[in-house]
Design a protein around this motif. Structure first.
Motif, PDB file in Angstrom:
ATOM      1  N   ALA A 138       0.835  -1.194   0.000  1.00 23.93           N
ATOM      2  CA  ALA A 138       0.000   0.000   0.000  1.00 23.93           C
ATOM      3  C   ALA A 138       0.875   1.251   0.000  1.00 23.93           C
ATOM      4  CB  ALA A 138      -0.913  -0.008   1.217  1.00 23.93           C
ATOM      5  N   PHE A 139       0.442   2.277  -0.732  1.00 27.23           N
ATOM      6  CA  PHE A 139       1.185   3.534  -0.721  1.00 27.23           C
ATOM      7  C   PHE A 139       0.251   4.689  -1.057  1.00 27.23           C
ATOM      8  CE2 PHE A 139       0.957   3.473  -5.260  1.00 27.23           C
ATOM      9  CZ  PHE A 139       1.328   4.729  -5.711  1.00 27.23           C
ATOM     10  N   GLN A 140       0.653   5.877  -0.634  1.00 23.35           N
ATOM     11  CA  GLN A 140      -0.062   7.098  -0.987  1.00 23.35           C
ATOM     12  C   GLN A 140       0.853   7.909  -1.888  1.00 23.35           C
ATOM     13  OE1 GLN A 140      -1.498   9.395   2.313  1.00 23.35           O
ATOM     14  NE2 GLN A 140      -2.556  10.877   1.014  1.00 23.35           N
ATOM     15  N   TYR A 141       0.391   8.206  -3.074  1.00 22.49           N
ATOM     16  CA  TYR A 141       1.211   8.894  -4.072  1.00 22.49           C
ATOM     17  C   TYR A 141       1.504  10.322  -3.628  1.00 22.49           C
ATOM     18  CZ  TYR A 141       2.674  10.502  -8.746  1.00 22.49           C
ATOM     19  OH  TYR A 141       3.366  11.014  -9.818  1.00 22.49           O
ATOM     20  N   ASP A 142       2.783  10.663  -3.604  1.00 24.31           N
ATOM     21  CA  ASP A 142       3.222  12.009  -3.229  1.00 24.31           C
ATOM     22  C   ASP A 142       3.422  12.817  -4.511  1.00 24.31           C
ATOM     23  OD1 ASP A 142       4.484  14.307  -2.325  1.00 24.31           O
ATOM     24  OD2 ASP A 142       5.712  13.255  -0.844  1.00 24.31           O
ATOM     25  N   ARG A 143       2.374  13.496  -4.932  1.00 26.00           N
ATOM     26  CA  ARG A 143       2.411  14.246  -6.192  1.00 26.00           C
ATOM     27  C   ARG A 143       3.454  15.361  -6.161  1.00 26.00           C
ATOM     28  NH1 ARG A 143      -1.648  13.297  -9.596  1.00 26.00           N
ATOM     29  NH2 ARG A 143      -3.143  11.747  -8.859  1.00 26.00           N
ATOM     30  N   LEU A 144       3.539  16.034  -5.038  1.00 25.52           N
ATOM     31  CA  LEU A 144       4.486  17.136  -4.935  1.00 25.52           C
ATOM     32  C   LEU A 144       5.915  16.638  -5.123  1.00 25.52           C
ATOM     33  CD1 LEU A 144       5.185  20.077  -4.360  1.00 25.52           C
ATOM     34  CD2 LEU A 144       5.104  19.549  -1.904  1.00 25.52           C
ATOM     35  N   ALA A 145       6.257  15.512  -4.496  1.00 23.19           N
ATOM     36  CA  ALA A 145       7.611  14.965  -4.624  1.00 23.19           C
ATOM     37  C   ALA A 145       7.898  14.547  -6.064  1.00 23.19           C
ATOM     38  CB  ALA A 145       7.786  13.776  -3.679  1.00 23.19           C
ATOM     39  N   ALA A 146       6.898  13.975  -6.738  1.00 20.85           N
ATOM     40  CA  ALA A 146       7.077  13.569  -8.135  1.00 20.85           C
ATOM     41  C   ALA A 146       7.333  14.784  -9.026  1.00 20.85           C
ATOM     42  CB  ALA A 146       5.852  12.800  -8.617  1.00 20.85           C
ATOM     43  N   VAL A 147       6.565  15.846  -8.818  1.00 16.56           N
ATOM     44  CA  VAL A 147       6.730  17.065  -9.613  1.00 16.56           C
ATOM     45  C   VAL A 147       8.061  17.738  -9.301  1.00 16.56           C
ATOM     46  CG1 VAL A 147       5.833  19.398  -9.974  1.00 16.56           C
ATOM     47  CG2 VAL A 147       4.265  17.452  -9.957  1.00 16.56           C
ATOM     48  N   GLN A 148       8.438  17.759  -8.033  1.00 21.60           N
ATOM     49  CA  GLN A 148       9.724  18.360  -7.659  1.00 21.60           C
ATOM     50  C   GLN A 148      10.878  17.627  -8.335  1.00 21.60           C
ATOM     51  OE1 GLN A 148       9.364  18.147  -3.363  1.00 21.60           O
ATOM     52  NE2 GLN A 148       8.799  20.310  -3.205  1.00 21.60           N
ATOM     53  N   TYR A 149      10.789  16.301  -8.402  1.00 22.73           N
ATOM     54  CA  TYR A 149      11.824  15.521  -9.085  1.00 22.73           C
ATOM     55  C   TYR A 149      11.840  15.874 -10.576  1.00 22.73           C
ATOM     56  CZ  TYR A 149      14.723  11.545 -10.451  1.00 22.73           C
ATOM     57  OH  TYR A 149      15.739  10.761 -10.951  1.00 22.73           O
ATOM     58  N   ALA A 150      10.659  15.978 -11.180  1.00 21.83           N
ATOM     59  CA  ALA A 150      10.563  16.308 -12.607  1.00 21.83           C
ATOM     60  C   ALA A 150      11.158  17.679 -12.900  1.00 21.83           C
ATOM     61  CB  ALA A 150       9.107  16.256 -13.059  1.00 21.83           C
ATOM     62  N   GLU A 151      10.994  18.608 -11.977  1.00 20.16           N
ATOM     63  CA  GLU A 151      11.555  19.944 -12.144  1.00 20.16           C
ATOM     64  C   GLU A 151      13.074  19.940 -11.953  1.00 20.16           C
ATOM     65  OE1 GLU A 151       9.362  23.513 -12.370  1.00 20.16           O
ATOM     66  OE2 GLU A 151       9.526  21.880 -13.814  1.00 20.16           O
ATOM     67  N   LYS A 152      13.544  19.129 -11.041  1.00 21.13           N
ATOM     68  CA  LYS A 152      14.982  19.097 -10.751  1.00 21.13           C
ATOM     69  C   LYS A 152      15.779  18.422 -11.856  1.00 21.13           C
ATOM     70  CE  LYS A 152      18.334  17.570  -7.260  1.00 21.13           C
ATOM     71  NZ  LYS A 152      18.520  16.933  -5.925  1.00 21.13           N
ATOM     72  N   PHE A 153      15.212  17.362 -12.452  1.00 17.99           N
ATOM     73  CA  PHE A 153      16.002  16.532 -13.363  1.00 17.99           C
ATOM     74  C   PHE A 153      15.545  16.582 -14.822  1.00 17.99           C
ATOM     75  CE2 PHE A 153      17.001  14.463  -9.275  1.00 17.99           C
ATOM     76  CZ  PHE A 153      18.383  14.375  -9.381  1.00 17.99           C
ATOM     77  N   TRP A 154      14.663  17.503 -15.198  1.00 20.58           N
ATOM     78  CA  TRP A 154      14.135  17.492 -16.564  1.00 20.58           C
ATOM     79  C   TRP A 154      15.237  17.617 -17.619  1.00 20.58           C
ATOM     80  CZ3 TRP A 154      14.592  21.306 -20.280  1.00 20.58           C
ATOM     81  CH2 TRP A 154      15.075  22.546 -19.845  1.00 20.58           C
ATOM     82  N   ASN A 155      16.328  18.309 -17.291  1.00 15.56           N
ATOM     83  CA  ASN A 155      17.398  18.516 -18.276  1.00 15.56           C
ATOM     84  C   ASN A 155      18.735  17.934 -17.842  1.00 15.56           C
ATOM     85  OD1 ASN A 155      17.843  20.362 -16.224  1.00 15.56           O
ATOM     86  ND2 ASN A 155      18.576  21.974 -17.589  1.00 15.56           N
ATOM     87  N   LYS A 156      18.705  16.988 -16.916  1.00 14.79           N
ATOM     88  CA  LYS A 156      19.935  16.301 -16.517  1.00 14.79           C
ATOM     89  C   LYS A 156      19.593  14.878 -16.105  1.00 14.79           C
ATOM     90  CE  LYS A 156      19.653  18.675 -12.033  1.00 14.79           C
ATOM     91  NZ  LYS A 156      20.337  19.646 -11.145  1.00 14.79           N
ATOM     92  N   ARG A 157      20.609  14.038 -16.030  1.00 11.39           N
ATOM     93  CA  ARG A 157      20.402  12.624 -15.743  1.00 11.39           C
ATOM     94  C   ARG A 157      20.876  12.307 -14.330  1.00 11.39           C
ATOM     95  NH1 ARG A 157      18.141  14.293 -19.640  1.00 11.39           N
ATOM     96  NH2 ARG A 157      18.092  13.312 -21.705  1.00 11.39           N
TER      97      ARG A 157
END
Length: 303
Positions: A138-157
Motif C-alpha cells: 500500500a502507498f499514498q502517491y506524493d504528487r508534490l515529490a514527483a513534480v519536484q523531481y521532474a523539475e529538478k532533473f528534466w534537463n539532466k540525468r
C-alpha cells in the motif's frame, strides 16, 4: 562556426515572436514545426514576452569532401504570458547537427532518436501481469515529490539510475518512484514495474509497456485512465502514440496546469519543461497522434 548556429537560433525566435520571415536554408522542417508552435500559442492566447537561445557545440568533424559536421545542443527559453497576466517559463533543449561548407549552411536538423525497446524493427511492447502481483504494498502517491523531481532533473540525468539515449519513460518512472510509488515484479522483466542495478522491467523504460502497465495494474503503482487532458492533475502521466498506429512511443509528466486548466508537462529524450501537453510543436507530431491520459491513484491494498 558558433555564430552561424546562433544566427539560426535567433532567426527561429524572431519568426516565432514577430513573424519575421525565416530563410529555409537547410531548415525546411523547422519552419513547419515553428508554425505549429506559433499557431498553438495564438490559439491558447499566450504571448511570448521574451525568448532566448544558448548553443553549446558538442563536437565537430571535417568530412572528406570538406563539409564541416557540427553536433550541438541548443537551449530555448520562452517567458510566456497568459491572458490573465500570469507568467511562466517554458524550456526546451534540442540536440542538432549542422553541416557547413566554407561557412555556408548546407543542412541543419534535429537528431532523431530510436525509441527505447526497439531493436532491428522489433520492440518489446507488451506487459504481463501475474496473479501474485495483485497483492502489492500500500502507498499514498506524493504528487508534490514527483513534480519536484521532474523539475529538478528534466534537463539532466540522475546518476543513481541507469540512463539511456532515449530516456523519456525511464525519467517518468524515476518521477513516479520519487512520488513513493513502490517497485515490484523483480526479476521478471515482463512483469511489474522496477529497476534494480543493471536490470529493469520493460514497463520502467519502454513507453508502450508503461502505457500497458498503467492501464492494467491493480496494486502498487496504478492509475485510472481518463478521457480528457483537463481531468489530469500535477503528477499524472500522458502517453503519446505519435503515428496513431497503436504503439505508444513517448511519455510525459504533468507538472502544472495553465489558466485554461490544460496540462503543462516535463519530459526527457527531447528535454522539455512546462511544455503544452499536446506536443503539436514537436517534430514527432503527426495529425494521427493519439493520447492516453492516466490519473495516478493511491493504493490501499494491504500486504
Amino acid at each position: 562556426m558558433k555564430h552561424i548556429i546562433e544566427d539560426l537560433a535567433e532567426a527561429r525566435l524572431h519568426y516565432l515572436i514577430n513573424g519575421t520571415e525565416m530563410r529555409q536554408n537547410g531548415q525546411a522542417g523547422d519552419l513547419e514545426v515553428l508554425t505549429r508552435k506559433k499557431e498553438l500559442f495564438e490559439k491558447r492566447k499566450v504571448d511570448i514576452v521574451k525568448a532566448k537561445a544558448k548553443a553549446v557545440i558538442v563536437k565537430s568533424s571535417l568530412e572528406d569532401d570538406g563539409t564541416l559536421c557540427v553536433m550541438y545542443t541548443i537551449h530555448f527559453e520562452y517567458l510566456c504570458k497568459e491572458h490573465d497576466g500570469h507568467l511562466y517559463l517554458e524550456e526546451q533543449i534540442e540536440e542538432r547537427t549542422a553541416f557547413l561548407y566554407d561557412e555556408l549552411l548546407i543542412k541543419d536538423r534535429e537528431v532523431k532518436k530510436k525509441p527505447a525497446g526497439f531493436s532491428d524493427g522489433n520492440s518489446v511492447i507488451e506487459y504481463e501481469r501475474s496473479e501474485r502481483e495483485d497483492f502489492g504494498r500500500a502507498f499514498q502517491y506524493d504528487r508534490l515529490a514527483a513534480v519536484q523531481y521532474a523539475e529538478k532533473f528534466w534537463n539532466k540525468r540522475n546518476p543513481a539510475y541507469k540512463n539511456f539515449s532515449d530516456n523519456c519513460t525511464n525519467f517518468i518512472s524515476q518521477c513516479l518512484h520519487a512520488g513513493k510509488a513502490p517497485m515490484r515484479g523483480h526479476p521478471n522483466r515482463g512483469s511489474g514495474w522496477w529497476m534494480k542495478a543493471s536490470s529493469w522491467s520493460y514497463s520502467w523504460t519502454v513507453a508502450h509497456s508503461m502505457k500497458m502497465y498503467l492501464a492494467q495494474s491493480k496494486a502498487g503503482l496504478r492509475a485510472v485512465q481518463v478521457s480528457r487532458a483537463e481531468e489530469l492533475m500535477p503528477g499524472d502521466i500522458i502517453c503519446y502514440d505519435f503515428e496513431g498506429d497503436g504503439r505508444f512511443n513517448h511519455t510525459a509528466i504533468v507538472v502544472a496546469k495553465d489558466k485554461s486548466n490544460m496540462p503543462l508537462v516535463n519530459a526527457q529524450t527531447y528535454d522539455s519543461r512546462m511544455r503544452y501537453w499536446s506536443y503539436e510543436d514537436s517534430t514527432a507530431y503527426t495529425p494521427s497522434i493519439r493520447y492516453a491520459f492516466f490519473h495516478i491513484t493511491d493504493d490501499t491494498t494491504k500486504e
